[in-house]
Write a protein that holds these residues in place. Structure first.
Motif, PDB file in Angstrom:
ATOM      1  N   SER A 235       0.812  -0.882  -0.079  1.00  0.00           N
ATOM      2  CA  SER A 235       0.099  -0.287  -0.057  1.00  0.00           C
ATOM      3  C   SER A 235       0.893   1.636  -0.046  1.00  0.00           C
ATOM      4  O   SER A 235       2.493   1.452   0.345  1.00  0.00           O
ATOM      5  CB  SER A 235      -0.732   0.393   1.437  1.00  0.00           C
ATOM      6  OG  SER A 235       0.185   0.688   2.383  1.00  0.00           O
ATOM      7  N   HIS A 236       0.209   2.060  -0.225  1.00  0.00           N
ATOM      8  CA  HIS A 236       0.784   3.370  -0.175  1.00  0.00           C
ATOM      9  C   HIS A 236       1.755   3.193   1.198  1.00  0.00           C
ATOM     10  O   HIS A 236       2.885   4.250   0.833  1.00  0.00           O
ATOM     11  CB  HIS A 236       0.678   5.064  -0.132  1.00  0.00           C
ATOM     12  CG  HIS A 236      -0.070   5.100  -1.385  1.00  0.00           C
ATOM     13  ND1 HIS A 236      -0.636   6.417  -2.278  1.00  0.00           N
ATOM     14  CD2 HIS A 236      -1.053   4.568  -2.623  1.00  0.00           C
ATOM     15  CE1 HIS A 236      -1.194   6.108  -3.881  1.00  0.00           C
ATOM     16  NE2 HIS A 236      -1.602   4.894  -3.773  1.00  0.00           N
ATOM     17  N   GLU A 237       1.356   3.177   2.237  1.00  0.00           N
ATOM     18  CA  GLU A 237       1.794   3.868   3.642  1.00  0.00           C
ATOM     19  C   GLU A 237       2.151   2.820   3.487  1.00  0.00           C
ATOM     20  O   GLU A 237       3.644   3.439   4.078  1.00  0.00           O
ATOM     21  CB  GLU A 237       0.591   3.678   4.584  1.00  0.00           C
ATOM     22  CG  GLU A 237      -0.757   4.548   4.941  1.00  0.00           C
ATOM     23  CD  GLU A 237      -1.793   4.280   3.413  1.00  0.00           C
ATOM     24  OE1 GLU A 237      -1.989   3.328   2.907  1.00  0.00           O
ATOM     25  OE2 GLU A 237      -2.296   5.649   3.030  1.00  0.00           O
ATOM     26  N   GLU A 238       2.709   1.813   3.091  1.00  0.00           N
ATOM     27  CA  GLU A 238       3.625   0.664   3.705  1.00  0.00           C
ATOM     28  C   GLU A 238       5.553   1.665   2.746  1.00  0.00           C
ATOM     29  O   GLU A 238       5.785   1.012   3.519  1.00  0.00           O
ATOM     30  CB  GLU A 238       3.079  -0.632   2.996  1.00  0.00           C
ATOM     31  CG  GLU A 238       4.188  -1.564   3.500  1.00  0.00           C
ATOM     32  CD  GLU A 238       3.766  -2.830   3.291  1.00  0.00           C
ATOM     33  OE1 GLU A 238       3.722  -3.971   4.051  1.00  0.00           O
ATOM     34  OE2 GLU A 238       3.784  -3.547   2.045  1.00  0.00           O
ATOM     35  N   VAL A 240       5.744   4.224   2.009  1.00  0.00           N
ATOM     36  CA  VAL A 240       6.842   5.412   2.456  1.00  0.00           C
ATOM     37  C   VAL A 240       7.013   4.989   3.456  1.00  0.00           C
ATOM     38  O   VAL A 240       8.263   5.771   3.552  1.00  0.00           O
ATOM     39  CB  VAL A 240       4.999   6.461   3.014  1.00  0.00           C
ATOM     40  CG1 VAL A 240       5.951   7.100   3.744  1.00  0.00           C
ATOM     41  CG2 VAL A 240       4.553   7.063   1.551  1.00  0.00           C
ATOM     42  N   GLN A 241       7.112   4.797   4.102  1.00  0.00           N
ATOM     43  CA  GLN A 241       7.579   3.541   5.652  1.00  0.00           C
ATOM     44  C   GLN A 241       9.106   2.575   4.589  1.00  0.00           C
ATOM     45  O   GLN A 241      10.574   3.108   5.940  1.00  0.00           O
ATOM     46  CB  GLN A 241       6.647   2.405   6.254  1.00  0.00           C
ATOM     47  CG  GLN A 241       5.279   3.028   7.444  1.00  0.00           C
ATOM     48  CD  GLN A 241       4.834   1.624   7.718  1.00  0.00           C
ATOM     49  OE1 GLN A 241       4.814   0.746   7.718  1.00  0.00           O
ATOM     50  NE2 GLN A 241       3.786   2.463   9.085  1.00  0.00           N
TER      51      GLN A 241
END
Lengths: 253, 374
Positions: A235-238, A240-241
């Motif tokens: 996912s986008h969030e992952e 970015v992390q």
């Protein structure tokens, strides 16, 4: 399926700084790989080793199953590895056809090869056919590149690489400085390339574009590969992390 | 009422159409203004200057054009490739001196005059080519800006020409050389019975000789041939295409696999070679070699290129433009003389036209740029 490009433990040092550290990755026919990372993560350095700008200090590059030494950009191009940089690819004062054939102009020989004249009609016709095949719309091929939009220019640069049998395409920030509609056009052109069997490596800062176009995402952080995931599994969030260094799939501990 | 309704949209449409038409007009004018200007000059001088609109004067103008046009010819290529060659004036002088020395010594040594002239011409143009090679190699391989390199080579050529000639005109030339520089393809005998002679000078003397016009003197014929070759090379060959490409985007041209360094060297050799032709034709016309042959004309040749619409930023221009620019300058020169105006006014006027030419160029870019932004 055998990978088109296979990088094994590639390392590049600049003095005391290790810009790329033991990075391995594969690119298969028919896939778009998004290469992401923060500034200084090593994306450009990695790509420049594949396109012949830099020589790796360590590690191997395999292209179509063969181990290759790419010591100059022209050697990469001969192998079929085309790198497309924005603004560096085209002569703005020449028309579309002249740019697609730049350096490889088609000529007609007269007087037994003594006089060789540019065959502009042939080059225009070929360019037109090529752009139709790639579903690229440019009002007039007689237009100078300077008069085209950023997206159209990008499309011409890509079309040129395709015409000259690119086997692998590398694009550095293909959507930078483009309007929203043009970004969409370039991204769909990248997908069409993939569907025609030409794998593409896309470097971008825009996570949204990477997700829109990639099949797989490779994340670099401080010279290391920290993630290599199918877009459907992340996912986008992952991502970015990973980019921030908060996650690392390859840390050896 | 919406903005789409005819009542509101109509006036807007008319206004935008009028603006578009004005833009179009400016674009057209910016492209053809120098032709218009030339036409105005010719008409003006024909009315004001006695003897301007005559066969003889037209040939005088063509003869006057030769050195300016030849130097401008190679310069056109160089400037299109975003370079500049400031050495052509003294390279022309070097070529003039070298050719004169070689022809004189060979002819004095008993060699057939025709052969002596041929070898002399090759030596003159060859010495120029060497200077061009020096320019090209330093610019392409050592990456020194062309402005500096060609200025330096200009001084070297100047010194070499003066050293070789001892600062004097190299005279003692055979008559055949003078004939080559002054006789013509066609002769027009005016008088009771107007007659045209092809390739053959009628055997006349005195008053009749004064009524004899030379049409297309050999230097003009040679120059025209070189102009045609230049047009062909620039607009029809791969070399010409790459000349434009280098001027448009050198980096991209390099990436496309074009041997940019080699082409750059060739461009400066070409520029020097056309200047070399100007030098040997000078030697023929004046029957003597002079180191200062091209000094006063070089700036005029660059002016011709600019007036002809070649962009100093590279990438734009045509050979026909340079021909036109050279014509404008030569017409001004002869026209002012025939009007008995101080000939020095030509410099003032040429200066104004150069600035106007560049202004026209900028106005066009501005308009095209705006048209694109919309």
């Amino acid at each position: 399926m055998e990978p088109m490009l296979s990088i094994k433990n590639l390392t590049k040092r600049f003095g005391g700084l290790t810009a790329v550290n033991q990075v391995s990755m594969d690119v298969h026919p028919g896939e778009v790989v998004g290469l992401v990372g923060d500034n200084g993560a090593g994306k450009s350095t990695l790509i420049k080793m594949v396109s012949g700008v830099y020589q790796p200090n360590d590690g191997d590059i395999f292209f179509e199953g063969r181990r290759v030494h790419i010591s100059r950009p022209s050697e990469a191009r001969e192998l079929g590895i085309e790198t497309i940089y924005q603004d560096l690819a085209l002569a703005g004062n020449l028309d579309v056809g002249a740019n697609i054939f730049l350096g490889r102009e088609h000529k007609r020989a007269y007087l037994g090869g003594l006089v060789r004249v540019l065959d502009d009609r042939f080059m225009q016709a070929q360019s037109e056919k090529l752009l139709v095949d790639l579903d690229v719309h440019i009002p007039s091929l007689r237009q100078k590149i300077d008069k085209l939009s950023g997206g159209q220019r990008q499309a011409v640069a890509i079309a040129r690489a395709v015409y000259w049998n690119a086997r692998l395409m590398i694009m550095d920030e293909p959507t930078n400085n483009l309007g929203v509609a043009q970004q969409g056009e370039v991204l769909s052109l990248i997908r069409r390339l993939r569907d025609q069997g030409v794998p593409v490596i896309v470097i971008s800062h825009t996570i949204r574009d990477i997700f829109a176009v990639s099949d797989r995402i490779v994340v670099l952080h401080r010279g290391h590969k920290v993630a290599d995931k199918r877009v459907t599994e992340t996912s986008h969030e992952e991502i970015v992390q990973y980019i921030m260094g908060a996650r690392d799939d390859y840390r050896s501990n | 009422m919406t903005a789409d309704s005819p009542a509101e949209a109509l006036p807007l449409k008319i206004v935008s159409r009028r603006i578009a038409r004005q833009k179009q007009a400016i674009l057209v004018i910016s492209k053809v203004w120098s032709w218009i200007f030339l036409a105005i000059l010719v008409v003006f001088f024909s009315i004001e200057g006695t003897g301007f609109f005559t066969v003889r004067n037209s040939q005088n103008i063509l003869v006057a054009i030769v050195p300016v046009l030849l130097m401008g010819l190679g310069q056109t290529f160089v400037i299109i490739a975003a370079g500049i060659d400031l050495s052509v004036g003294w390279v022309m002088g070097l070529s003039s001196v070298v050719s004169a020395l070689v022809i004189r010594d060979l002819a004095d040594g008993g060699l057939a005059v025709g052969l002596a002239i041929l070898i002399g011409f090759i030596a003159g143009v060859g010495s120029a080519a060497l200077a061009g090679l020096l320019n090209g190699v330093i610019i392409a391989k050592l990456k020194v800006p062309p402005f500096i390199v060609t200025l330096g080579v200009s001084f070297i050529a100047r010194g070499a020409a003066f050293l070789l000639s001892g600062g004097n005109v190299v005279g003692g030339q055979p008559q055949a050389l003078r004939d080559l520089g002054n006789e013509a393809l066609l002769y027009l005998q005016r008088g009771d019975e107007t007659q045209l002679y092809f390739l053959r000078k009628p055997d006349v003397t005195g008053a009749q000789l004064r009524m004899l016009d030379r049409i297309l003197p050999w230097p003009v014929v040679i120059t025209l041939a070189l102009v045609l070759i230049a047009i062909f090379i620039l607009h029809r060959t791969q070399f010409g295409r790459h000349t434009y490409a280098i001027g448009g985007n050198k980096e991209a041209t390099k990436r496309a696999g074009v041997p940019v360094d080699r082409l750059t060297i060739l461009l400066y050799v070409m520029s020097a070679v056309t200047a070399g032709f100007a030098g040997v034709l000078y030697t023929a016309r004046f029957s003597g070699g002079s180191s200062i042959a091209g000094d006063a004309l070089m700036m005029s040749s660059i002016a011709a290129v600019i007036i002809g619409g070649v962009s100093m930023f590279g990438g734009e221009g045509r050979v026909s433009g340079t021909v036109l620019g050279a014509l404008v300058i030569a017409v001004l020169q002869t026209g002012l003389i025939m009007m008995a105006v101080e000939p020095f006014w030509q410099y003032v006027i040429v200066g104004i036209i150069i600035i106007l030419a560049v202004l026209m160029d900028q106005a066009r870019d501005l308009i095209i740029g705006r048209a694109e932004a919309e």
